[in-house]
Design an enzyme around this catalytic site. Structure first.
Site, mmCIF file in Angstrom:
data_model
loop_
_atom_site.group_PDB
_atom_site.id
_atom_site.type_symbol
_atom_site.label_atom_id
_atom_site.label_comp_id
_atom_site.label_asym_id
_atom_site.label_seq_id
_atom_site.Cartn_x
_atom_site.Cartn_y
_atom_site.Cartn_z
ATOM 1 N N ARG A 579 13.426 -0.786 8.979
ATOM 2 C CA ARG A 579 14.071 -0.055 7.402
ATOM 3 C C ARG A 579 14.009 1.583 7.310
ATOM 4 O O ARG A 579 13.031 2.354 8.017
ATOM 5 C CB ARG A 579 12.461 -0.846 6.455
ATOM 6 C CG ARG A 579 12.934 -1.870 5.602
ATOM 7 C CD ARG A 579 12.105 -2.007 4.332
ATOM 8 N NE ARG A 579 10.862 -1.656 4.669
ATOM 9 C CZ ARG A 579 9.576 -1.956 4.132
ATOM 10 N NH1 ARG A 579 9.950 -2.239 3.283
ATOM 11 N NH2 ARG A 579 8.572 -1.746 4.566
ATOM 12 N N SER A 640 5.667 2.735 14.541
ATOM 13 C CA SER A 640 3.591 2.751 14.243
ATOM 14 C C SER A 640 3.166 1.657 15.606
ATOM 15 O O SER A 640 2.850 0.542 15.862
ATOM 16 C CB SER A 640 4.082 1.105 13.516
ATOM 17 O OG SER A 640 4.367 1.380 12.818
ATOM 18 N N ASP A 694 2.299 3.549 11.090
ATOM 19 C CA ASP A 694 1.863 3.017 9.592
ATOM 20 C C ASP A 694 0.923 2.559 8.923
ATOM 21 O O ASP A 694 0.792 2.802 7.530
ATOM 22 C CB ASP A 694 2.180 2.219 10.058
ATOM 23 C CG ASP A 694 1.794 0.880 10.777
ATOM 24 O OD1 ASP A 694 2.169 -0.252 11.417
ATOM 25 O OD2 ASP A 694 1.285 1.561 11.509
HETATM 26 C C1 G6P Z 1 4.895 -3.074 6.221
HETATM 27 C C2 G6P Z 1 4.824 -0.906 6.718
HETATM 28 C C3 G6P Z 1 4.974 -1.142 8.634
HETATM 29 C C4 G6P Z 1 4.245 -1.743 8.683
HETATM 30 C C5 G6P Z 1 3.934 -2.939 8.516
HETATM 31 C C6 G6P Z 1 2.862 -4.061 8.979
HETATM 32 O O1 G6P Z 1 5.676 -3.262 6.246
HETATM 33 O O2 G6P Z 1 6.172 -0.387 6.078
HETATM 34 O O3 G6P Z 1 5.382 0.503 8.268
HETATM 35 O O4 G6P Z 1 4.070 -1.866 10.157
HETATM 36 O O5 G6P Z 1 3.305 -3.099 6.996
HETATM 37 O O6 G6P Z 1 3.366 -5.473 8.403
HETATM 38 P P1 G6P Z 1 4.082 -6.416 9.434
HETATM 39 O O7 G6P Z 1 3.320 -7.447 9.000
HETATM 40 O O8 G6P Z 1 4.971 -5.945 9.085
HETATM 41 O O9 G6P Z 1 3.764 -5.749 11.434
HETATM 42 C C1 BGC Z 2 0.363 -0.426 16.223
HETATM 43 C C2 BGC Z 2 -1.230 1.040 16.157
HETATM 44 C C3 BGC Z 2 0.715 0.534 14.451
HETATM 45 C C4 BGC Z 2 -0.115 -1.388 14.596
HETATM 46 C C5 BGC Z 2 0.212 -1.721 12.784
HETATM 47 C C6 BGC Z 2 -1.143 -1.288 16.528
HETATM 48 O O1 BGC Z 2 0.047 -2.510 17.524
HETATM 49 O O2 BGC Z 2 -0.795 -0.096 18.069
HETATM 50 O O3 BGC Z 2 0.133 2.142 15.755
HETATM 51 O O4 BGC Z 2 -0.641 1.236 13.377
HETATM 52 O O5 BGC Z 2 -0.338 -2.049 15.367
HETATM 53 O O6 BGC Z 2 1.233 -1.498 12.975
#
Ligand code: G6P
Ligand code: BGC
Ligand code: BGC
Length: 954
Positions: A579, A640, A694
Site C-alpha cells: 500500500r 516487514s 510492520d
Molecule cells: C497490515 C499492516 C501491514 C502488515 C500486515 C500484516 O496490513 O498494515 O504492515 O504487514 O497487516 O498482515 P497480512 O495479513 O497482510 O500479512
Molecule cells: C518478517 C517480519 C514481519 C512479519 C510480519 C515476518 O516474516 O520477518 O519482519 O514483521 O513477517 O509481517
C-alpha cells in the site's frame, strides 16, 4: 416376502378386516349369531358372578359391546395416521409438543448397509424381547463371503433385576456376555460389541446414548438420564472377564432395518412389534432440525409407543386399555404401545375375558385367581389361542390351566376376543406405519413410493394374521405406497453387527485422527516451556549472543505523544497487500488516504531492482492520483522483513521471508535501494525519513490512540512482535536510560532447534517445500502463509490412511497452497454449519461425507489452536519481560495487533488472549486491533523524527 395386489380389497371391506381363526367370516357379522348356546348356568359358586346370568340377548349385546370397543374405523385410523404424521413433523422441526409426542430420535446411522462390512462382532440385545436378553456372535463376510449363521444364546432376566438397581441389570448383562463367550471356541481378543438397547434414548453419537425413560416392564433405578453405553462398559469392566470394546448402541428397529439382506432391500424402514413396538426410517438429514446437516439421510427412531394424542386416541381407548394402563409400571405413558405391543396384548385379552366372565358371559360367569391376576395371559397364549388350526383345543387347555371351566362356545368367544385385540393392534400399527410412509413421501417429494420395510418381533413371528391385517390396512391408508415387507432373519442381530462394523471403522478413523492431531494439542507445561525458551532467547539476542531471536533495535525510542503534525507519505510492504498512503496528522487526528497495489510473485521473487522500481511506480501513480506529483513529502517505509537498522532511515535486509526472495537485496540497506530506484525515475523527489517494521508501525499506530501500547504484534502472512525494551538491556545501542523499540523477528524463533520437540512431520513437510527451508520455524507454525499447507499435509496423510475421503487421494489435494488459510477461518466460524464446511471442501473437488467434513473441521481447529497458543506464549514472554524490566508486581499494557489471520480467524484472538492470561497472570494485557494498518505508524514515526530533527535544528 408377501406382496398384496392392489385390486384385492374394496373399501367397505376394511372395517370388517378382523380375520378370525380358521377363516371364519368377520366377527361383526357374527355377533347376532352368538345365541344362548354358549352360556351355561352356575349360580352361587365362588368367583362366579352373583347377579343372575344375563339373558342370551343381553350377553350377546355385552360381547358385542366389548368387542365393538376394539373396532377402529378407517376414519379413525386415518385420523391417527394424520395426527401421528403431524406429530412426527413437529418433532423433526424440533417443536415437539409433549401432548402428542413421538420422539423422532436421530440414531447417527447415516446409511443403509452396503454389505462391505466384515469381521466378528458380539451383539448384546436388551429390551427387545421383554424379560430376556440375547447375546450373539455375528461374523460379517463383506460382499464376497457367504452368509454365516450367527450363534446366539438367550438369558431370562429375573423380575427383580428388571425392577432393581441399574447396576444390577448391567452386571447381569455383563455376566451373560462372559457366560456366552466362555462357551465359544473363538479367539476372544479385541472383541467388538454392538449393544441393541430397545428403549427411547437421546443419542449423541454411535456410542453415546442417554436413556430417556424405561418402557416394557423395565424400571431399573439410576439409569434414566444416563449414558447406557458407559453403564455397560463399567459393568464389563467390573466383570473383568473380557476386554470388550462397545462400539455402537442401536435401537432394535435400526438393527432390524440394517439386518435386511442387501439383495432384497435395502430396507429403509425398520418395524418392530415384540413386547413393545416402534419403527425407524431413513429421513433426509436436512429435515432434522437438531442435526445441522443438509445432505444425506439419517435413521430416525420414531418411538411411536409414546404417541398419545388424546384427541384421536381417546375414542379408540377402551375401558380395558385404561385399566391396563392404570395397573402398568408406567401409567399414562406409552399409551399407543399398550394397544399394540406383545407385552400388553395378553393382558388386554385377560381383562376382557375377566370382564366377560364377571358379567356372566364367559366361563359360566366364573373367574379364577389366575384369570384375575395380571400377566397370566401372555402373548404366546394369545398366539396359540388364535391359531386357526390348534386354536379351540389350545383355548380349552390354556383356560383350564387358568383354573377356568370352559363352556362350549367359550373357546370360540375367547378366540374372538384374541382376534379383536390383535386385529386392532395390527390396524393401529398400520396407521402408524402409514404415517411413516406418508412422511417418506413428503421428505422425498415422491408421488409413488416404493419401499421395503423390515419387520421384526415375536408378534410378527407368532401371529401370522398380524402381518396380513397390517398390510391390508397399510394398503388402504397409504395407497400410493408400494410396500414390500421383509421379515428380519435373526431379529436384527446382523443389523446391529453391521452398525457396529461401521462404528468400529469410524472409531478406528477417529483414533487415527487423534493420533495425528495429538502433537498439535499443547498443554500448559509445553506452552510455559516455549515462553521460557523465548524469554531466554530474547535476553541472549539483546546481549548480542547467539540466539534465534535477533532482537533488532529499531531506533524508535518513544511512542507518539500526540504533538505530531503534518502530511506524510507511507509505504507498507510485506503483508498481503502493498500500500501507498498519504497520512495527514492534525490536531484533530489522523486522516489517511491509501491505495493498494499488487506485487506479483515474479516481482517478489525477481530482481531487487525490479521490485524497487515497481514500488516507485506505485508511489508515482499514487502521487498523480492524489495530486501530489512533484511534492517531496517525508516518507515512512513499513518494510516487514528482518532488517538490522543502523538508524531510523537505515535498514540492512538480513533475509527475505514470506515468499519474497528478490535478488541483490539481502545484506543491502533497503532505504538505499529505494532511493536508488527513486533516482532511476526522473522528476521524482522523495524524502525517505524512516524505515520501520510492520510490528513497529502497528505499535505506533495503536500507541497514538492508547499510550500504554508498548507492544506490536503481527499475525498475518508472517508473524512477528516488537516491544519497548529498556535501552540498558540493548547491548547493540549505546545508552542505558530510556527505551528503544526492539523488533524481535520472532518468526525465526526455533531456527536453532529449540522448537524441534514440538515440530511435527507436517511442519517438516511444509518447511521442506518452502523457499526458505530451515528458516522462520516459529512463523511456519503460526502464520497465515503456512497454516493452510499444514492442514493440507494432514489431510493428505489422513486420506492415505483411509480415514478421509474414503482414502481417495485427489489431484487437487496434492496441489500446493490449494487449501488457503482463509478456509480455516471460514470452516471454523461458529455460524457455519457443517454443510457449509462441506461446500468449501467440495469446491476443492474433494469427495466427502459428513464425517469427513467434521474431521476436516477438527484438523483446522487443532492447527489454528496450536498457532494461537504458541503466539500467546510469545506475547506472554514479552509482557513478562516488560513487567520484570520495570520491577512491577502487576503490569498493565496494551498490544497493538494487525494481520489477516488474527483479524479474520473466529477464535484466534480469543485463544491468544487466553494463553497470555494463563502464562502471564500478573500482566493485564489489552489487545488493540489496528484499524489503519502500520502505514499510519510509519507516518507517525516519520513525524516524530521530523519533530526531533526540527527541534535539533532550532
Ligand atoms: C497490515 C499492516 C501491514 C502488515 C500486515 C500484516 O496490513 O498494515 O504492515 O504487514 O497487516 O498482515 P497480512 O495479513 O497482510 O500479512
Ligand atoms: C518478517 C517480519 C514481519 C512479519 C510480519 C515476518 O516474516 O520477518 O519482519 O514483521 O513477517 O509481517
Ligand atoms: C421402545 C423402543 C423399541 C420398541 C420395540 C419400545 O418400548 O421405546 O425403543 O424400539 O419398544 O422394542
Amino acid at each position: 416376502m408377501r406382496h398384496i395386489e392392489r385390486e384385492e380389497l374394496k373399501p367397505e371391506e376394511s372395517d370388517q378386516l378382523l380375520l378370525l381363526p380358521g377363516g371364519h367370516p368377520p366377527l361383526w357379522n357374527h355377533m347376532d349369531s352368538i345365541g344362548p348356546v354358549g352360556l351355561q348356568q352356575r349360580e352361587g359358586a365362588p368367583g362366579c358372578s352373583q347377579e343372575g346370568l344375563p339373558c342370551p340377548s343381553d350377553s350377546s349385546e355385552l360381547v358385542l359391546e366389548c368387542l365393538q370397543q376394539f373396532k377402529v374405523t378407517e376414519t379413525q385410523l386415518q385420523q391417527i395416521q394424520a395426527s401421528l404424521l403431524g406429530s412426527m413433523e413437529q418433532a423433526l422441526r424440533g417443536q415437539a409438543t409433549p401432548a402428542s409426542a413421538v420422539r423422532m430420535l436421530p440414531t447417527y446411522v447415516g446409511s443403509t448397509p452396503h454389505g462391505t462390512e466384515q469381521g466378528d462382532f458380539v451383539v448384546l440385545e436388551l429390551g427387545a424381547t421383554g424379560a430376556s436378553l440375547r447375546v450373539l456372535w455375528v461374523t460379517l463376510m463383506g460382499t464376497e463371503g457367504h452368509r454365516m449363521e450367527p450363534q446366539s444364546q438367550e438369558f431370562v432376566i429375573p423380575p427383580e433385576v428388571m425392577l432393581g438397581p441399574g447396576q444390577q441389570l448391567f452386571d447381569f448383562a455383563a455376566h451373560c456376555l462372559s457366560e456366552f463367550l466362555d462357551a465359544l471356541p473363538m479367539d476372544k481378543q479385541g472383541l467388538q460389541l454392538g449393544f441393541s438397547f430397545s428403549f427411547p434414548c437421546h443419542q449423541t453419537g454411535l456410542d453415546r446414548s442417554t436413556l430417556i425413560s424405561w418402557t416394557k416392564g423395565f424400571r431399573c433405578s439410576g439409569v434414566e438420564g444416563h449414558d447406557v453405553v458407559q453403564l455397560l462398559r463399567d459393568a464389563i469392566e467390573r466383570q473383568g472377564a473380557y476386554s470388550i470394546d462397545v462400539f455402537a448402541v442401536v435401537n432394535d428397529t435400526v438393527g432390524t432395518m440394517m439386518g435386511c439382506e442387501p439383495g432384497v432391500g435395502p430396507c429403509e424402514v425398520g418395524l418392530v412389534v415384540d413386547t413393545g413396538t416402534n419403527a425407524c426410517y431413513m429421513e433426509e438429514a436436512r429435515h432434522v432440525a437438531v442435526l445441522d446437516e443438509d445432505r444425506g439421510r439419517v435413521c430416525i427412531s420414531v418411538e411411536w409407543g409414546s404417541f398419545s394424542d388424546d384427541g384421536v386416541l381417546g375414542p379408540v381407548l377402551t375401558t380395558f386399555d385404561h385399566a391396563l394402563d392404570r395397573e402398568s409400571l408406567n401409567p399414562g405413558a406409552q399409551r399407543f404401545e399398550k394397544m399394540i405391543g406383545g407385552l400388553y396384548l395378553g393382558e388386554l385379552v385377560r381383562l376382557v375375558l375377566a370382564h366377560l366372565a364377571q358379567r356372566g358371559v364367559l366361563f359360566g360367569g366364573c373367574t379364577s385367581p389366575a384369570l384375575l391376576s395380571r400377566g397370566s395371559i401372555l402373548l404366546d397364549h394369545v398366539a396359540e389361542m388364535e391359531d386357526p388350526l390348534a386354536g379351540a383345543a389350545r383355548v380349552h387347555a390354556l383356560l383350564q390351566d387358568l383354573g377356568l371351566s370352559v363352556g362350549a362356545s367359550d373357546a370360540e368367544l375367547v378366540q374372538y376376543v384374541c382376534a379383536a385385540v390383535l386385529t386392532r393392534a395390527a390396524r393401529l400399527c398400520a396407521a402408524a406405519l402409514a404415517a411413516v410412509l406418508s412422511r417418506l413421501q413428503h421428505s422425498r417429494e415422491q408421488q409413488m413410493l416404493q419401499i421395503a420395510v423390515a419387520t421384526g418381533g415375536r408378534v410378527f413371528e407368532r401371529h401370522p394374521s398380524f402381518l396380513s391385517v397390517l398390510q391390508k390396512t397399510v394398503m388402504l391408508l397409504a395407497p400410493q405406497c408400494d410396500v414390500s415387507f421383509i421379515p428380519s432373519v435373526d431379529g436384527g442381530g446382523r443389523g446391529v453387527a453391521m452398525v457396529t462394523a461401521v462404528a468400529a471403522r469410524l472409531a478406528a478413523h477417529r483414533r487415527l485422527l487423534e493420533e495425528n492431531l495429538a502433537p498439535f494439542r499443547l498443554n500448559h507445561n509445553q506452552l510455559a516451556a516455549v515462553q521460557a525458551q523465548m524469554r531466554e532467547a530474547m535476553v541472549k539476542g539483546l546481549r548480542g549472543e547467539a540466539s534465534s531471536l535477533r532482537m533488532l533495535p529499531t531506533y524508535v525510542r518513544a511512542t507518539p505523544d500526540g504533538t505530531e503534525r503534518g502530511d506524510f507519505l507511507a509505504l507498507d510492504l510485506g503483508g498481503t497487500n502493498f500500500r501507498v498512503l498519504l497520512v495527514r496528522v492534525t490536531a484533530g487526528g489522523v486522516k489517511i488516504t491509501s491505495q493498494v497495489y499488487s506485487i506479483p510473485e515474479d516481482v517478489a521473487q525477481g530482481s531487487g531492482q525490479q521490485l524497487f522500481d515497481r514500488i516507485v511506480d506505485c508511489i508515482v501513480d499514487f502521487q498523480q492520483k492524489q495530486g501530489l506529483s512533484g511534492q517531496s513529502l517525508p516518507l515512512g517505509f513499513t518494510f516487514s522483513f528482518p532488517c538490522r537498522q543502523l538508524g531510523l532511515d537505515q535498514g540492512i535486509l538480513l533475509n527475505w521471508t514470506k515468499g519474497f526472495s528478490a535478488s541483490d537485496c539481502e545484506g543491502q540497506d533497503v532505504v538505499c535501494l529505494l532511493r536508488e530506484a527513486i533516482g532511476r525515475r526522473q522528476a521524482v523527489e522523495l524524502n525517505v525519513v524512516a524505515i520501520v517494521n510492520d510490528t513497529v508501525g502497528t505499535m505506533m499506530s495503536c500507541g497514538y490512540e492508547d499510550p500504554r501500547c508498548e507492544v506490536g504484534l503481527i499475525v498475518g502472512t508472517g508473524t512477528n512482535a516488537c516491544y519497548m525494551e529498556e535501552l540498558r538491556n540493548v547491548a547493540a545501542v549505546a545508552g542505558d536510560s530510556g527505551h528503544m523499540c526492539i523488533n524481535m523477528e520472532w518468526g525465526a524463533f526455533g531456527d536453532d532447534g529449540s522448537l524441534d520437540l514440538l515440530r511435527t512431520c507436517f511442519d517438516a513437510n511444509v518447511d521442506q517445500a518452502s523457499i526458505n527451508p530451515g528458516k522462520q520455524s516459529f512463523e511456519k507454525m503460526i502464520s497465515g502463509m503456512y497454516l493452510g499447507e499444514i492442514v493440507r499435509h494432514i489431510l493428505l496423510r489422513l486420506t492415505s490412511l483411509g480415514v478421509l475421503f474414503r482414502g481417495q487421494q485427489t489431484q487437487r489435494l496434492q496441489t500446493r497452497d490449494i487449501f488457503k488459510t482463509k478456509f480455516l477461518s471460514e470452516i471454523e466460524s461458529d455460524s457455519l454449519a457443517l454443510r457449509q464446511v462441506r461446500a468449501i471442501l467440495e469446491d476443492l473437488g474433494l469427495p466427502l461425507t459428513s464425517d469427513d467434513a467434521l474431521m476436516v473441521l477438527e484438523v483446522c481447529q487443532a492447527v489454528s489452536q496450536r498457532a494461537a497458543q504458541l503466539c500467546g506464549a510469545g506475547v506472554a514472554a514479552v509482557v513478562e519481560k516488560i513487567r520484570e524490566n520495570r520491577g512491577l508486581e502487576e503490569l498493565t499494557v496494551s498490544v497493538g495487533v494487525d494481520g489477516t489471520l488474527y483479524k479474520l480467524h473466529p477464535h484466534f484472538s480469543g485463544l491468544v488472549a487466553a494463553t497470555v492470561r494463563e502464562l502471564a497472570p500478573r500482566c493485564a494485557v489489552t489487545f488493540l486491533q489496528s484499524e489503519d494498518g502500520s502505514g499510519k505508524g510509519a507516518a507517525l514515526v516519520t513525524a516524530v523524527a521530523c519533530r526531533l530533527a526540527q527541534m535539533a535544528r532550532v
